[in-house]
Design a protein around this motif. Structure first.
Motif, PDB file in Angstrom:
ATOM      1  N   ALA A 272      -6.039  -5.343  -0.343  1.00  0.00           N
ATOM      2  CA  ALA A 272      -6.080  -5.416   1.117  1.00  0.00           C
ATOM      3  C   ALA A 272      -7.393  -6.042   1.573  1.00  0.00           C
ATOM      4  N   ASN A 275      -7.412  -9.815   0.791  1.00  0.00           N
ATOM      5  CA  ASN A 275      -6.611 -10.519   1.796  1.00  0.00           C
ATOM      6  C   ASN A 275      -7.396 -10.735   3.072  1.00  0.00           C
TER       7      ASN A 275
ATOM      8  N   PHE B   7       0.157  -4.626   1.240  1.00  0.00           N
ATOM      9  CA  PHE B   7      -0.567  -4.478   2.501  1.00  0.00           C
ATOM     10  C   PHE B   7      -0.683  -5.848   3.148  1.00  0.00           C
ATOM     11  N   ASP B   8       0.199  -6.129   4.107  1.00  0.00           N
ATOM     12  CA  ASP B   8       0.161  -7.438   4.768  1.00  0.00           C
ATOM     13  C   ASP B   8      -1.179  -7.612   5.473  1.00  0.00           C
ATOM     14  N   PRO B   9      -1.747  -8.824   5.410  1.00  0.00           N
ATOM     15  CA  PRO B   9      -3.007  -9.052   6.149  1.00  0.00           C
ATOM     16  C   PRO B   9      -2.696  -9.150   7.638  1.00  0.00           C
ATOM     17  N   MET B 298      -6.625  -1.410   5.957  1.00  0.00           N
ATOM     18  CA  MET B 298      -5.376  -0.916   5.356  1.00  0.00           C
ATOM     19  C   MET B 298      -4.550  -0.172   6.402  1.00  0.00           C
TER      20      MET B 298
END
Lengths: 371, 382
Positions: A272, A275, B7-9, B298
């Motif tokens: 995370a 990203n 976990f998509d940004p 997150m």
């Protein structure tokens, strides 16, 4: 291939799978033939020049795509200077220089190393612990320019070393540099390069920030770490389901499940944060506070995850994971090596802590929510 | 094999930044008017009038449909309101549970006339909810619940005892989990049903305080002695509550309240350290900021995935596991970093409070062990 993986990352995944499967390398450690094949494939597919714009002869991938490719490389315990070549290519291109083909290195890598570009155009200084230094054909050197010509962007992060010259990117032929070989704890080259008296092939006309290369370098290590943590999570989960002890797969023991859940959390945190840092480097100026906070945070957090995650993976694997022929150490040793490159957790934490101390108690939250 | 943990940004949209400024301005006004003390270590008091004013701004139930009093705004906007209220130590106790947890349950499982009655009152900050799950012999193991609801004509009669019920002494309603059938051999989770329980208007319900180890009154014992509930107060499927838990858990577990509970220890440490701390202190603060920033990214990621209609249950459990362990460790880490500096009374007070409340952080709302079990299931281990 993961869901939503870009074409660039998918290509990188395939190249590593075809040329440098970690399991195969671990079983035949003396055979280094894969190295040449891997690098040729990285060049042929354009991955090695991903961050060089198309008009400059590169693949012109986005910053985000480059970091995704590095995560894919991390999933295969990349023992190749892909990250360094990407960062060097980016710096050379941004400085307006032609980017030569072949493996590239960046110098300096450590925050304490200083390289000067004298007024007569000759370099002075050296850079320690340069990843894959000896293999690089060229080096992108971030050098402080003496005299008025080099004056450029101010750089608040320059720990008060004095002088007013800006920083320039110098393209140097590696063979002209002094070389003292060393190696990382994973056995990958980590060499000292001496630039004393070396004349660069070219010097970029545009001043750059001293920090930019290190920010990209640190984020590149975080991306590699994030990928490797994902890989050792998968390895550990698979192994725990196969390995039988006390008449059942060890995956059925709560003690093992709880540890693997922790490993999943560490891998998730690193991914995370990686990203997020990649997004920041794509969308903000390298000198912005947002980039500093994102990159420093990911280097700290991914470094911590690398340590905790590596130990859990070894614990779950038991003795077999501690053997040379098992693949695990190819990942864990690199996790420990990568967390030290381009600044370790403490170095970035100190910078972050000093930054937030200056912002003060009432400035902390607005700053954190403002990026 | 297991689903991939993802976990998509996600970045907060510009409207969320504008909203953040509105919330900060509102809070400055409230503090100036003396509505609450932003430096009170205990914080988060019960304040009905404050909740009504938050409701009047449209910040309770803000993601819900307009016909139920909501604003149809995004989870990311709710995220911003929530974290700003937490940081200010605003007294949200009167509406927090209804907003986060109970409202979404009603939205999904209550009959329409009850939704139309209750949800707008939650949005206006007029009603307070509590969660009646734990019992003397049922905590992490929810399916061991014994409090019975038996059919009686059109309605139900409830007998038994709930324990550790936070805020029941203030609450107007409980969402209760009661046994309506015995478990089956095939499914030990079978036989439990969720109910809406009006606490003020139902006879046969009594509440007794249970003082916690920190000396506070939050816990209660709630006794049911022949309490009658109308048939339309069943939420969802009779005997099928076990099927209804998933997405609510993602809301409950992934918010910033899962890592900001002790954040003022870090803020007061920064105040005491001043602009030029020593290397040891600065490095320590930097690590904490890096961890906090990552947690927040997150948590926002989960809010964004919820907004996109996904059900990031495992991801939410990871946020709560990492977050609650972090906020639990924070007071001691601050204490160590403050060891060689002059500590203010304010930091002393925060550390004294946060140190004694720290144990509950990894227990409430799903223990660390339960969360890791959920993550392990997500990994395909069980």
């Amino acid at each position: 291939m993961e869901d939503g993986m870009s074409l660039v990352a998918g290509t990188c995944e395939r190249v590593f799978r075809d040329c440098a499967l970690p399991q195969a390398i671990a079983l035949d450690p003396e055979n280094g033939e894969w190295r040449g094949a891997l690098w040729s494939a990285l060049e042929e597919t354009g991955l090695a020049t991903a961050w060089v714009p198309e008009e400059a002869g590169g693949a012109g991938a986005s910053v985000r795509e480059g970091f995704e490719a590095l995560r894919a490389a991390g999933r295969h315990a990349a023992a190749a200077p892909l990250a360094d070549t990407l960062v060097a290519g980016l710096m050379l291109a941004r400085a307006g220089l032609d980017v030569p083909a072949g493996k590239l290195a960046v110098a300096p890598v450590r925050s304490g190393d200083r390289i000067r570009l004298r007024a007569d155009g000759i370099l002075s200084g050296r850079a320690g612990r340069v990843p894959f230094g000896r293999e690089a054909e060229h080096v992108a050197v971030i050098a402080r320019a003496d005299g008025g010509d080099g004056r450029g962007r101010g750089d608040g992060s320059d720990g008060g070393s004095g002088g007013g010259g800006g920083y320039r990117v110098a393209l140097v032929e590696r063979a002209r540099c002094g070389l003292v070989e060393g190696s990382s704890l994973a056995g990958d080259p980590l060499d000292r390069l001496d630039f004393e008296g070396v004349a660069p092939l070219a010097v970029g006309g545009r001043p750059v920030s001293r920090d930019e290369a290190r920010l990209f370098g640190a984020a590149s290590r975080a991306a590699l770490i994030a990928g490797a943590l994902q890989a050792i999570l998968d390895l550990s989960v698979d192994y725990s389901r196969e390995r039988v002890a006390f008449e059942r797969p060890i995956a059925k023991f709560q003690a093992v499940q709880q540890e693997l859940a922790r490993l999943a959390g560490e891998a998730a945190a690193a991914n995370a944060a990686a990203n997020s840092a990649a997004w920041a480097l794509e969308n903000h100026d390298a000198e912005s506070d947002a980039v500093l906070v994102e990159v420093a945070s990911v280097k700290v957090r991914a470094g911590e995850a690398a340590h905790a995650g590596a130990l859990i993976a070894h614990q779950v694997h038991g003795a077999i994971g501690y053997s040379r022929e098992h693949v695990l150490h190819r990942y864990t040793h690199r996790l420990w090596a990568w967390r030290d490159e381009y600044g370790d957790e403490s170095e970035w934490a100190l910078r972050l802590g000093e930054h937030f101390a200056r912002l003060g108690a009432d400035g902390m939250w607005p700053a954190l929510t403002g990026i | 094999m297991a689903q991939a943990i993802q976990f998509d940004p996600i970045r907060l949209p510009p409207e969320a930044d504008r909203l953040r400024e509105e919330v900060r301005e509102f809070l400055r006004g409230e503090i100036a008017a003396g509505a609450f003390d932003p430096h009170d270590p205990a914080g988060d008091a019960f304040n009905r009038e404050f909740s009504r004013r938050v409701g009047a701004r449209g910040w309770i139930g803000m993601t819900w449909p307009k016909r139920y009093g909501g604003q149809e705004r995004s989870y990311l906007e709710r995220y911003v309101v929530n974290e700003e209220l937490l940081l200010a130590r605003a007294p949200t106790r009167a509406h927090f549970t209804g907003d986060r947890q109970s409202g979404p349950v009603l939205l999904r499982y209550a009959p329409e006339h009850i939704r139309l009655d209750v949800l707008p009152r939650i949005c206006r900050g007029e009603v307070t909810f509590c969660i009646g799950m734990s019992e003397p012999d049922s905590g992490s193991d929810l399916f061991a619940a014994k409090t019975r609801a038996e059919r009686d004509g059109d309605g139900w009669v409830v007998n038994g005892r709930k324990l550790w019920t936070s805020g029941a002494h203030h609450a107007d309603y409980m969402i209760g989990l009661f046994r309506t059938s015995p478990p089956t051999n095939a499914n030990r989770r079978h036989g439990l049903t969720q109910f809406l329980v009006p606490l003020r208007t139902t006879s046969g319900i009594s509440t007794r305080p249970v003082v916690n180890a920190a000396g506070g009154h939050d816990f209660n014992e709630v006794l049911f002695e022949g309490a009658r509930l109308p048939g339309d107060h069943v939420l969802g499927e009779v005997d099928g509550a076990w099927k209804q838990a998933t997405s609510e858990l993602a809301y409950e577990r992934s918010g910033s309240e899962r890592f900001l509970e002790t954040i003022h220890a870090l803020i007061e440490l920064l105040r005491d350290l001043g602009p030029e701390p020593g290397v040891r202190e600065a490095e320590g603060v930097g690590r904490l900021i890096a961890q906090l920033h990552t947690m927040r990214r997150m948590s926002i990621s989960v809010a964004g995935m919820l907004a996109a209609g996904k059900e990031p249950v495992v991801e939410a459990s990871i946020v709560k596991d990492l977050g609650t362990n972090w906020e639990q460790a924070l007071p001691d880490r601050v204490r160590r970093l403050a060891a060689f500096v002059e500590r203010s009374e304010r930091l002393d007070a925060v550390l004294a409070h946060d140190t004694v409340i720290a144990p509950k952080l990894t227990i409430q709302g799903g223990t660390r062990e339960i969360l890791r079990g959920i993550i392990a299931r997500g990994l395909g281990l069980r």
